[in-house]
Scaffold this motif. Structure first.
Motif, PDB file in Angstrom:
ATOM      1  N   ASN A  54       0.809  -1.219   0.000  1.00 42.14           N
ATOM      2  CA  ASN A  54       0.000   0.000   0.000  1.00 42.14           C
ATOM      3  C   ASN A  54       0.844   1.271   0.000  1.00 42.14           C
ATOM      4  OD1 ASN A  54      -2.431  -1.451   0.147  1.00 42.14           O
ATOM      5  ND2 ASN A  54      -2.166  -1.724   2.349  1.00 42.14           N
ATOM      6  N   LYS A  55       2.136   1.122   0.282  1.00 40.12           N
ATOM      7  CA  LYS A  55       3.018   2.279   0.330  1.00 40.12           C
ATOM      8  C   LYS A  55       4.090   2.170  -0.741  1.00 40.12           C
ATOM      9  CE  LYS A  55       1.054   4.132   3.938  1.00 40.12           C
ATOM     10  NZ  LYS A  55       0.384   5.439   3.880  1.00 40.12           N
ATOM     11  N   LYS A  56       4.710   3.295  -1.053  1.00 45.00           N
ATOM     12  CA  LYS A  56       5.753   3.327  -2.065  1.00 45.00           C
ATOM     13  C   LYS A  56       7.087   3.746  -1.456  1.00 45.00           C
ATOM     14  CE  LYS A  56       2.893   4.252  -6.128  1.00 45.00           C
ATOM     15  NZ  LYS A  56       2.694   5.125  -7.302  1.00 45.00           N
ATOM     16  N   ALA A  57       8.155   3.169  -2.013  1.00 45.78           N
ATOM     17  CA  ALA A  57       9.507   3.546  -1.587  1.00 45.78           C
ATOM     18  C   ALA A  57      10.202   4.236  -2.745  1.00 45.78           C
ATOM     19  CB  ALA A  57      10.289   2.311  -1.155  1.00 45.78           C
ATOM     20  N   ASN A  58      10.878   5.325  -2.480  1.00 42.29           N
ATOM     21  CA  ASN A  58      11.555   6.073  -3.533  1.00 42.29           C
ATOM     22  C   ASN A  58      12.992   5.615  -3.751  1.00 42.29           C
ATOM     23  OD1 ASN A  58       9.309   7.770  -3.992  1.00 42.29           O
ATOM     24  ND2 ASN A  58       9.877   9.017  -2.210  1.00 42.29           N
ATOM     25  N   SER A  59      13.513   4.840  -2.841  1.00 42.67           N
ATOM     26  CA  SER A  59      14.902   4.399  -2.938  1.00 42.67           C
ATOM     27  C   SER A  59      14.999   3.037  -3.615  1.00 42.67           C
ATOM     28  CB  SER A  59      15.532   4.314  -1.547  1.00 42.67           C
ATOM     29  OG  SER A  59      14.833   3.366  -0.756  1.00 42.67           O
ATOM     30  N   ASN A  60      16.228   2.658  -3.981  1.00 41.99           N
ATOM     31  CA  ASN A  60      16.492   1.352  -4.574  1.00 41.99           C
ATOM     32  C   ASN A  60      17.121   0.441  -3.528  1.00 41.99           C
ATOM     33  OD1 ASN A  60      16.073   1.671  -7.707  1.00 41.99           O
ATOM     34  ND2 ASN A  60      17.166   3.513  -7.033  1.00 41.99           N
ATOM     35  N   LEU A  61      16.641  -0.784  -3.454  1.00 41.02           N
ATOM     36  CA  LEU A  61      17.170  -1.742  -2.489  1.00 41.02           C
ATOM     37  C   LEU A  61      17.225  -3.128  -3.122  1.00 41.02           C
ATOM     38  CD1 LEU A  61      18.090  -2.632   0.343  1.00 41.02           C
ATOM     39  CD2 LEU A  61      15.673  -2.820   0.976  1.00 41.02           C
ATOM     40  N   PHE A  62      18.400  -3.747  -3.072  1.00 38.36           N
ATOM     41  CA  PHE A  62      18.594  -5.092  -3.604  1.00 38.36           C
ATOM     42  C   PHE A  62      19.176  -5.979  -2.514  1.00 38.36           C
ATOM     43  CE2 PHE A  62      18.929  -2.235  -7.192  1.00 38.36           C
ATOM     44  CZ  PHE A  62      18.227  -2.884  -8.208  1.00 38.36           C
ATOM     45  N   VAL A  63      18.675  -7.196  -2.446  1.00 43.05           N
ATOM     46  CA  VAL A  63      19.235  -8.215  -1.555  1.00 43.05           C
ATOM     47  C   VAL A  63      19.545  -9.427  -2.433  1.00 43.05           C
ATOM     48  CG1 VAL A  63      18.913  -9.602   0.512  1.00 43.05           C
ATOM     49  CG2 VAL A  63      17.793  -7.370   0.333  1.00 43.05           C
ATOM     50  N   ILE A  64      20.819  -9.696  -2.614  1.00 41.29           N
ATOM     51  CA  ILE A  64      21.256 -10.729  -3.550  1.00 41.29           C
ATOM     52  C   ILE A  64      22.021 -11.806  -2.798  1.00 41.29           C
ATOM     53  CG2 ILE A  64      22.451 -11.181  -5.721  1.00 41.29           C
ATOM     54  CD1 ILE A  64      20.243  -9.081  -5.948  1.00 41.29           C
ATOM     55  N   SER A  65      21.589 -13.065  -2.935  1.00 41.22           N
ATOM     56  CA  SER A  65      22.339 -14.146  -2.296  1.00 41.22           C
ATOM     57  C   SER A  65      23.705 -14.243  -2.961  1.00 41.22           C
ATOM     58  CB  SER A  65      21.583 -15.469  -2.403  1.00 41.22           C
ATOM     59  OG  SER A  65      21.456 -15.885  -3.741  1.00 41.22           O
ATOM     60  N   ASN A  66      24.695 -14.671  -2.207  1.00 40.25           N
ATOM     61  CA  ASN A  66      26.076 -14.660  -2.694  1.00 40.25           C
ATOM     62  C   ASN A  66      26.354 -15.678  -3.793  1.00 40.25           C
ATOM     63  OD1 ASN A  66      26.679 -12.582  -0.939  1.00 40.25           O
ATOM     64  ND2 ASN A  66      27.361 -13.949   0.704  1.00 40.25           N
ATOM     65  N   ASP A  67      25.397 -16.558  -4.071  1.00 41.56           N
ATOM     66  CA  ASP A  67      25.552 -17.480  -5.193  1.00 41.56           C
ATOM     67  C   ASP A  67      24.782 -16.995  -6.420  1.00 41.56           C
ATOM     68  OD1 ASP A  67      23.093 -17.851  -4.063  1.00 41.56           O
ATOM     69  OD2 ASP A  67      23.207 -20.024  -3.941  1.00 41.56           O
ATOM     70  N   ASN A  69      16.939 -23.383  -1.209  1.00 36.45           N
ATOM     71  CA  ASN A  69      18.312 -23.696  -1.629  1.00 36.45           C
ATOM     72  C   ASN A  69      18.578 -23.369  -3.100  1.00 36.45           C
ATOM     73  OD1 ASN A  69      20.937 -24.550  -1.094  1.00 36.45           O
ATOM     74  ND2 ASN A  69      20.525 -26.630  -1.780  1.00 36.45           N
ATOM     75  N   PHE A  70      18.104 -22.202  -3.552  1.00 36.22           N
ATOM     76  CA  PHE A  70      18.388 -21.697  -4.882  1.00 36.22           C
ATOM     77  C   PHE A  70      18.988 -20.297  -4.748  1.00 36.22           C
ATOM     78  CE2 PHE A  70      14.534 -24.353  -5.981  1.00 36.22           C
ATOM     79  CZ  PHE A  70      15.246 -25.329  -6.653  1.00 36.22           C
ATOM     80  N   PRO A  71      19.770 -19.847  -5.740  1.00 35.58           N
ATOM     81  CA  PRO A  71      20.204 -18.443  -5.741  1.00 35.58           C
ATOM     82  C   PRO A  71      18.987 -17.521  -5.737  1.00 35.58           C
ATOM     83  CG  PRO A  71      21.475 -19.712  -7.323  1.00 35.58           C
ATOM     84  CD  PRO A  71      20.378 -20.611  -6.850  1.00 35.58           C
ATOM     85  N   ILE A  72      18.993 -16.544  -4.846  1.00 34.71           N
ATOM     86  CA  ILE A  72      17.838 -15.657  -4.675  1.00 34.71           C
ATOM     87  C   ILE A  72      18.238 -14.209  -4.943  1.00 34.71           C
ATOM     88  CG2 ILE A  72      16.092 -14.789  -3.066  1.00 34.71           C
ATOM     89  CD1 ILE A  72      16.297 -17.381  -1.532  1.00 34.71           C
ATOM     90  N   SER A  73      17.414 -13.517  -5.709  1.00 32.83           N
ATOM     91  CA  SER A  73      17.584 -12.080  -5.938  1.00 32.83           C
ATOM     92  C   SER A  73      16.293 -11.387  -5.527  1.00 32.83           C
ATOM     93  CB  SER A  73      17.888 -11.793  -7.410  1.00 32.83           C
ATOM     94  OG  SER A  73      19.079 -12.432  -7.818  1.00 32.83           O
ATOM     95  N   VAL A  74      16.417 -10.393  -4.653  1.00 32.22           N
ATOM     96  CA  VAL A  74      15.253  -9.649  -4.160  1.00 32.22           C
ATOM     97  C   VAL A  74      15.457  -8.167  -4.443  1.00 32.22           C
ATOM     98  CG1 VAL A  74      13.810  -9.127  -2.164  1.00 32.22           C
ATOM     99  CG2 VAL A  74      14.976 -11.342  -2.297  1.00 32.22           C
TER     100      VAL A  74
END
Length: 351
Positions: A222-235, A288-293
């Motif tokens: 319901n809300k918006k974020a103006n910034s960029n945020l990435f969470v990337i698994s190391n694989d 147990n898979f590479p994850i990109s968020v």
């Protein structure tokens, strides 16, 4: 459709494949053999015909080797070198043999002809089986998976595609690459009041010439974020994320599994609370898979790089013994648990 009907469907599909074998044998062994015999007794000069013969015999082997090692998924330059240089080497050897060792060349032609016919037969049968298996898988999903998901109130489209705008907006994939709309097993629904969509995707990187397989998920807030945020698994890899500053979180275990990139340190710390990081670690251990968020606007995007076409029953395995429906439903339950695992209905955005 119950489990016994699904097994009959599988057996009937395999029978259809077997019924086509005589026609394939006719086209790959008998007819080419007759053509070669006619060619031989027509008085053609073997030396002048060595290059076209080499070309005909070489192509099936090149395609077969390329298919086995999945060379079409390698970077373009490697594939082109293999596809172009290998025939040139083979042609050169064949021409020299024809000029210097005519009798030996005949023997080589006979051996390679039989070998090449066998490869053509295998490739034809593989193509037929692949086509028939797709029909079986589609019917399997319609009769088994669709009713199962409907029980939870989810909409399921076995041929559903993911729109390019979501892929680009997520910034999980390289923006400089044109991605072809592709995928299947699209599931839409609502969990704990959160609308979500995920699709089993098969994308093509048209620059590096390799395929991308996995599950792409997105949910709205319901809300918006103006910034960029990435969470990337190391694989996993993400070139877009590396454009931003890498942030070290106050969680040793999380830092060992994930890398965080953002242009807003305060917002990143707010979203990635200790509870959220714990849930993401749980998700990583479970799947147990590479994850990109990535978080963009009012959406969270998650890409699970499974490296395969997911949720597909194996036509060679008995439904009665292997029970693919149970296996696929279990896989689906893992992915559908993403919302609950990450507790996405919690208000993580700043007001």
């Amino acid at each position: 459709m119950d489990i016994y009907e699904l097994e009959n469907l599988r057996k009937n599909t395999l029978k259809e494949i077997d019924d086509l074998k005589p026609f394939v044998i006719l086209g790959t062994f008998i007819i080419p053999s007759l053509v070669l015999i006619i060619f031989h007794y027509s008085g053609y000069d073997v030396k002048s015909a060595s290059i076209p013969i080499a070309f005909i015999l070489c192509l099936p082997m090149i395609f077969y080797v390329a298919d086995i090692f999945e060379l079409d998924k390698t970077p373009q330059i490697k594939y082109m070198l293999f596809a172009r240089i290998t025939p040139m080497i083979f042609f050169t050897i064949a021409t020299n043999l024809a000029e210097k060792y005519l009798k030996f060349f005949y023997i080589v032609v006979i051996i390679f002809t039989i070998f090449s016919m066998n490869l053509i037969y295998k490739m034809c049968m593989k193509s037929i089986k692949k086509s028939k298996q797709k029909k079986y898988q589609k019917e399997f999903k319609i009769q088994s998976l669709k009713p199962y998901l409907a029980e939870f109130g989810y909409d399921y489209n076995e041929n559903g595609l993911i729109e390019n705008m979501y892929l680009r907006h997520s910034k999980i994939f390289r923006e400089s690459v044109h991605y072809i709309e592709s995928g299947n097993d699209k599931i839409c629904g609502k969990v704990d009041g959160i609308k979500f969509t995920f699709v089993d995707i098969a994308l093509v990187d048209t620059i590096k010439k390799y395929d991308i397989y996995g599950v792409f998920f997105h949910a709205s807030f319901n809300k918006k974020a103006n910034s960029n945020l990435f969470v990337i698994s190391n694989d996993a890899t993400n070139d877009n994320a590396k454009q931003f500053k890498k942030i070290t979180m106050d969680n040793i275990e999380f830092n060992a599994k994930f890398s965080v990139y953002s242009n807003d340190l305060q917002n990143a710390m707010y979203i990635l609370s200790p509870a959220f990081m714990k849930r993401l670690l749980d998700l990583k251990r479970r799947l147990n898979f590479p994850i990109s968020v990535s978080f963009a606007g009012d959406k969270i995007y998650i890409f699970l790089d499974t490296g395969k076409d997911n949720f597909e029953p194996d036509i060679d395995k008995s439904v009665l013994h292997a029970n693919p429906a149970f296996t696929i439903k279990r896989e689906l339950s893992h992915f559908l648990s993403i919302v609950k695992t990450l507790n996405l209905n919690t208000r993580i955005w700043k007001v």
